[in-house]
Motif scaffolding. Structure first.
Motif, PDB file in Angstrom:
ATOM      1  N   GLN A   1      52.525  16.237  34.643  1.00  0.00           N
ATOM      2  CA  GLN A   1      52.475  16.335  33.186  1.00  0.00           C
ATOM      3  C   GLN A   1      53.749  16.987  32.689  1.00  0.00           C
ATOM      4  OE1 GLN A   1      48.983  18.616  32.244  1.00  0.00           O
ATOM      5  NE2 GLN A   1      50.068  20.534  32.255  1.00  0.00           N
ATOM      6  N   SER A   2      54.009  16.820  31.408  1.00  0.00           N
ATOM      7  CA  SER A   2      55.207  17.416  30.831  1.00  0.00           C
ATOM      8  C   SER A   2      55.120  18.935  30.977  1.00  0.00           C
ATOM      9  CB  SER A   2      55.365  17.009  29.367  1.00  0.00           C
ATOM     10  OG  SER A   2      54.198  17.289  28.635  1.00  0.00           O
ATOM     11  N   PRO A   3      56.260  19.599  31.122  1.00  0.00           N
ATOM     12  CA  PRO A   3      56.254  21.036  31.396  1.00  0.00           C
ATOM     13  C   PRO A   3      55.674  21.874  30.274  1.00  0.00           C
ATOM     14  CG  PRO A   3      58.493  20.263  31.007  1.00  0.00           C
ATOM     15  CD  PRO A   3      57.607  19.052  31.059  1.00  0.00           C
ATOM     16  N   GLU A   4      55.696  21.368  29.064  1.00  0.00           N
ATOM     17  CA  GLU A   4      55.127  22.114  27.938  1.00  0.00           C
ATOM     18  C   GLU A   4      54.631  21.140  26.888  1.00  0.00           C
ATOM     19  OE1 GLU A   4      59.142  23.116  25.452  1.00  0.00           O
ATOM     20  OE2 GLU A   4      58.642  24.382  27.142  1.00  0.00           O
ATOM     21  N   ARG A   5      53.767  21.624  26.033  1.00  0.00           N
ATOM     22  CA  ARG A   5      53.267  20.796  24.942  1.00  0.00           C
ATOM     23  C   ARG A   5      54.364  20.603  23.915  1.00  0.00           C
ATOM     24  NH1 ARG A   5      49.738  22.774  28.127  1.00  0.00           N
ATOM     25  NH2 ARG A   5      47.559  22.270  27.964  1.00  0.00           N
ATOM     26  N   ARG A   6      54.390  19.441  23.320  1.00  0.00           N
ATOM     27  CA  ARG A   6      55.429  19.106  22.343  1.00  0.00           C
ATOM     28  C   ARG A   6      54.830  19.093  20.944  1.00  0.00           C
ATOM     29  NH1 ARG A   6      59.650  20.154  25.429  1.00  0.00           N
ATOM     30  NH2 ARG A   6      59.708  18.865  27.281  1.00  0.00           N
ATOM     31  N   ALA A   7      55.579  19.575  19.986  1.00  0.00           N
ATOM     32  CA  ALA A   7      55.104  19.641  18.609  1.00  0.00           C
ATOM     33  C   ALA A   7      55.013  18.255  17.980  1.00  0.00           C
ATOM     34  CB  ALA A   7      56.022  20.535  17.779  1.00  0.00           C
ATOM     35  N   HIS A   8      55.857  17.330  18.429  1.00  0.00           N
ATOM     36  CA  HIS A   8      55.902  15.996  17.837  1.00  0.00           C
ATOM     37  C   HIS A   8      55.648  14.944  18.906  1.00  0.00           C
ATOM     38  CE1 HIS A   8      57.536  17.825  14.247  1.00  0.00           C
ATOM     39  NE2 HIS A   8      58.399  18.461  15.016  1.00  0.00           N
ATOM     40  N   ARG A   9      54.962  13.887  18.516  1.00  0.00           N
ATOM     41  CA  ARG A   9      54.658  12.806  19.452  1.00  0.00           C
ATOM     42  C   ARG A   9      55.934  12.176  20.016  1.00  0.00           C
ATOM     43  NH1 ARG A   9      50.395   9.796  21.045  1.00  0.00           N
ATOM     44  NH2 ARG A   9      50.886   7.696  21.746  1.00  0.00           N
ATOM     45  N   ALA A  10      56.959  12.068  19.191  1.00  0.00           N
ATOM     46  CA  ALA A  10      58.222  11.467  19.646  1.00  0.00           C
ATOM     47  C   ALA A  10      58.822  12.253  20.808  1.00  0.00           C
ATOM     48  CB  ALA A  10      59.214  11.391  18.494  1.00  0.00           C
ATOM     49  N   ASP A  11      58.671  13.567  20.805  1.00  0.00           N
ATOM     50  CA  ASP A  11      59.182  14.384  21.913  1.00  0.00           C
ATOM     51  C   ASP A  11      58.391  14.110  23.190  1.00  0.00           C
ATOM     52  OD1 ASP A  11      61.057  15.537  20.228  1.00  0.00           O
ATOM     53  OD2 ASP A  11      59.704  17.171  19.664  1.00  0.00           O
ATOM     54  N   ALA A  12      57.079  13.928  23.060  1.00  0.00           N
ATOM     55  CA  ALA A  12      56.252  13.587  24.227  1.00  0.00           C
ATOM     56  C   ALA A  12      56.605  12.191  24.738  1.00  0.00           C
ATOM     57  CB  ALA A  12      54.775  13.677  23.874  1.00  0.00           C
ATOM     58  N   GLU A  13      56.935  11.275  23.841  1.00  0.00           N
ATOM     59  CA  GLU A  13      57.368   9.941  24.258  1.00  0.00           C
ATOM     60  C   GLU A  13      58.689  10.013  25.013  1.00  0.00           C
ATOM     61  OE1 GLU A  13      57.314   7.792  20.588  1.00  0.00           O
ATOM     62  OE2 GLU A  13      55.131   7.521  20.646  1.00  0.00           O
ATOM     63  N   ASP A  14      59.573  10.925  24.619  1.00  0.00           N
ATOM     64  CA  ASP A  14      60.823  11.137  25.363  1.00  0.00           C
ATOM     65  C   ASP A  14      60.526  11.653  26.771  1.00  0.00           C
ATOM     66  OD1 ASP A  14      62.273  10.316  23.167  1.00  0.00           O
ATOM     67  OD2 ASP A  14      62.756  12.363  22.501  1.00  0.00           O
ATOM     68  N   ASP A  15      59.549  12.561  26.888  1.00  0.00           N
ATOM     69  CA  ASP A  15      59.134  13.046  28.216  1.00  0.00           C
ATOM     70  C   ASP A  15      58.623  11.890  29.071  1.00  0.00           C
ATOM     71  OD1 ASP A  15      59.749  15.682  27.621  1.00  0.00           O
ATOM     72  OD2 ASP A  15      57.690  16.217  27.081  1.00  0.00           O
ATOM     73  N   ARG A  16      57.845  11.002  28.446  1.00  0.00           N
ATOM     74  CA  ARG A  16      57.297   9.862  29.174  1.00  0.00           C
ATOM     75  C   ARG A  16      58.416   8.962  29.689  1.00  0.00           C
ATOM     76  NH1 ARG A  16      53.590   5.939  25.871  1.00  0.00           N
ATOM     77  NH2 ARG A  16      55.535   5.768  24.727  1.00  0.00           N
ATOM     78  N   GLN A  17      59.381   8.657  28.827  1.00  0.00           N
ATOM     79  CA  GLN A  17      60.462   7.776  29.244  1.00  0.00           C
ATOM     80  C   GLN A  17      61.312   8.400  30.336  1.00  0.00           C
ATOM     81  OE1 GLN A  17      60.658   4.532  28.205  1.00  0.00           O
ATOM     82  NE2 GLN A  17      62.011   4.473  29.975  1.00  0.00           N
ATOM     83  N   GLU A  18      61.568   9.694  30.206  1.00  0.00           N
ATOM     84  CA  GLU A  18      62.343  10.387  31.242  1.00  0.00           C
ATOM     85  C   GLU A  18      61.612  10.355  32.584  1.00  0.00           C
ATOM     86  OE1 GLU A  18      63.968  14.877  32.250  1.00  0.00           O
ATOM     87  OE2 GLU A  18      63.540  14.348  30.171  1.00  0.00           O
ATOM     88  N   HIS A  19      60.294  10.577  32.556  1.00  0.00           N
ATOM     89  CA  HIS A  19      59.514  10.530  33.799  1.00  0.00           C
ATOM     90  C   HIS A  19      59.497   9.123  34.386  1.00  0.00           C
ATOM     91  CE1 HIS A  19      56.441  11.420  36.748  1.00  0.00           C
ATOM     92  NE2 HIS A  19      55.795  10.321  36.341  1.00  0.00           N
ATOM     93  N   ARG A  20      59.308   8.135  33.526  1.00  0.00           N
ATOM     94  CA  ARG A  20      59.308   6.753  34.017  1.00  0.00           C
ATOM     95  C   ARG A  20      60.651   6.398  34.649  1.00  0.00           C
ATOM     96  NH1 ARG A  20      56.238   3.062  29.448  1.00  0.00           N
ATOM     97  NH2 ARG A  20      54.125   3.806  29.894  1.00  0.00           N
ATOM     98  N   ASP A  21      61.744   6.836  34.035  1.00  0.00           N
ATOM     99  CA  ASP A  21      63.074   6.530  34.572  1.00  0.00           C
ATOM    100  C   ASP A  21      63.303   7.200  35.917  1.00  0.00           C
ATOM    101  OD1 ASP A  21      63.618   4.983  32.346  1.00  0.00           O
ATOM    102  OD2 ASP A  21      64.785   6.551  31.329  1.00  0.00           O
ATOM    103  N   THR A  22      62.921   8.451  36.046  1.00  0.00           N
ATOM    104  CA  THR A  22      63.215   9.198  37.273  1.00  0.00           C
ATOM    105  C   THR A  22      62.214   8.926  38.386  1.00  0.00           C
ATOM    106  OG1 THR A  22      62.028  11.140  36.451  1.00  0.00           O
ATOM    107  CG2 THR A  22      64.396  11.056  36.066  1.00  0.00           C
ATOM    108  N   ALA A  23      60.928   8.797  38.064  1.00  0.00           N
ATOM    109  CA  ALA A  23      59.911   8.678  39.108  1.00  0.00           C
ATOM    110  C   ALA A  23      59.475   7.245  39.380  1.00  0.00           C
ATOM    111  CB  ALA A  23      58.687   9.517  38.739  1.00  0.00           C
ATOM    112  N   HIS A  24      59.643   6.355  38.409  1.00  0.00           N
ATOM    113  CA  HIS A  24      59.105   5.003  38.555  1.00  0.00           C
ATOM    114  C   HIS A  24      60.144   3.916  38.309  1.00  0.00           C
ATOM    115  CE1 HIS A  24      55.127   6.777  38.859  1.00  0.00           C
ATOM    116  NE2 HIS A  24      55.384   7.477  37.762  1.00  0.00           N
ATOM    117  N   GLY A  25      61.404   4.255  38.358  1.00  0.00           N
ATOM    118  CA  GLY A  25      62.465   3.267  38.190  1.00  0.00           C
ATOM    119  C   GLY A  25      62.479   2.603  36.828  1.00  0.00           C
ATOM    120  N   GLY A  26      61.991   3.309  35.809  1.00  0.00           N
ATOM    121  CA  GLY A  26      61.984   2.772  34.452  1.00  0.00           C
ATOM    122  C   GLY A  26      60.734   1.985  34.105  1.00  0.00           C
TER     123      GLY A  26
END
Length: 82
Positions: A13-38
């Motif tokens: 899971q993301s290291p901390e809760r995000r105030a805005h959904r867009a920030d959580a979506e950035d966490d998702r994309q970063e995780h997908r890029d690093t852990a799942h090849g995008g």
């Protein structure tokens, strides 16, 4: 309301809760890029809104506790001086 990203495949899971959904979506994309090849993980991932009380913080935020202690100190100082 804060948002939290979780990946069910990695059990991450993301290291901390995000105030805005867009920030959580950035966490998702970063995780997908690093852990799942995008790509999206096989077993899914999600962004969910979490309640403030579920943050694991104390019952009262620190600034509320500090303000309460300050008010108590003022009352005690006023009573002590009489």
């Amino acid at each position: 309301m804060p948002y939290l990203y979780t990946c069910r495949q990695c059990r991450a899971q993301s290291p901390e809760r995000r105030a805005h959904r867009a920030d959580a979506e950035d966490d998702r994309q970063e995780h997908r890029d690093t852990a799942h090849g995008g790509l999206a993980p096989l077993y899914g991932d999600q962004i969910r809104a979490v309640h403030h009380a579920s943050r694991g913080d104390r019952l009262f935020p620190r600034h509320t506790l500090a303000a309460g202690l300050f008010m108590l100190a003022l009352v005690l100082a006023n009573c002590w001086g009489r």
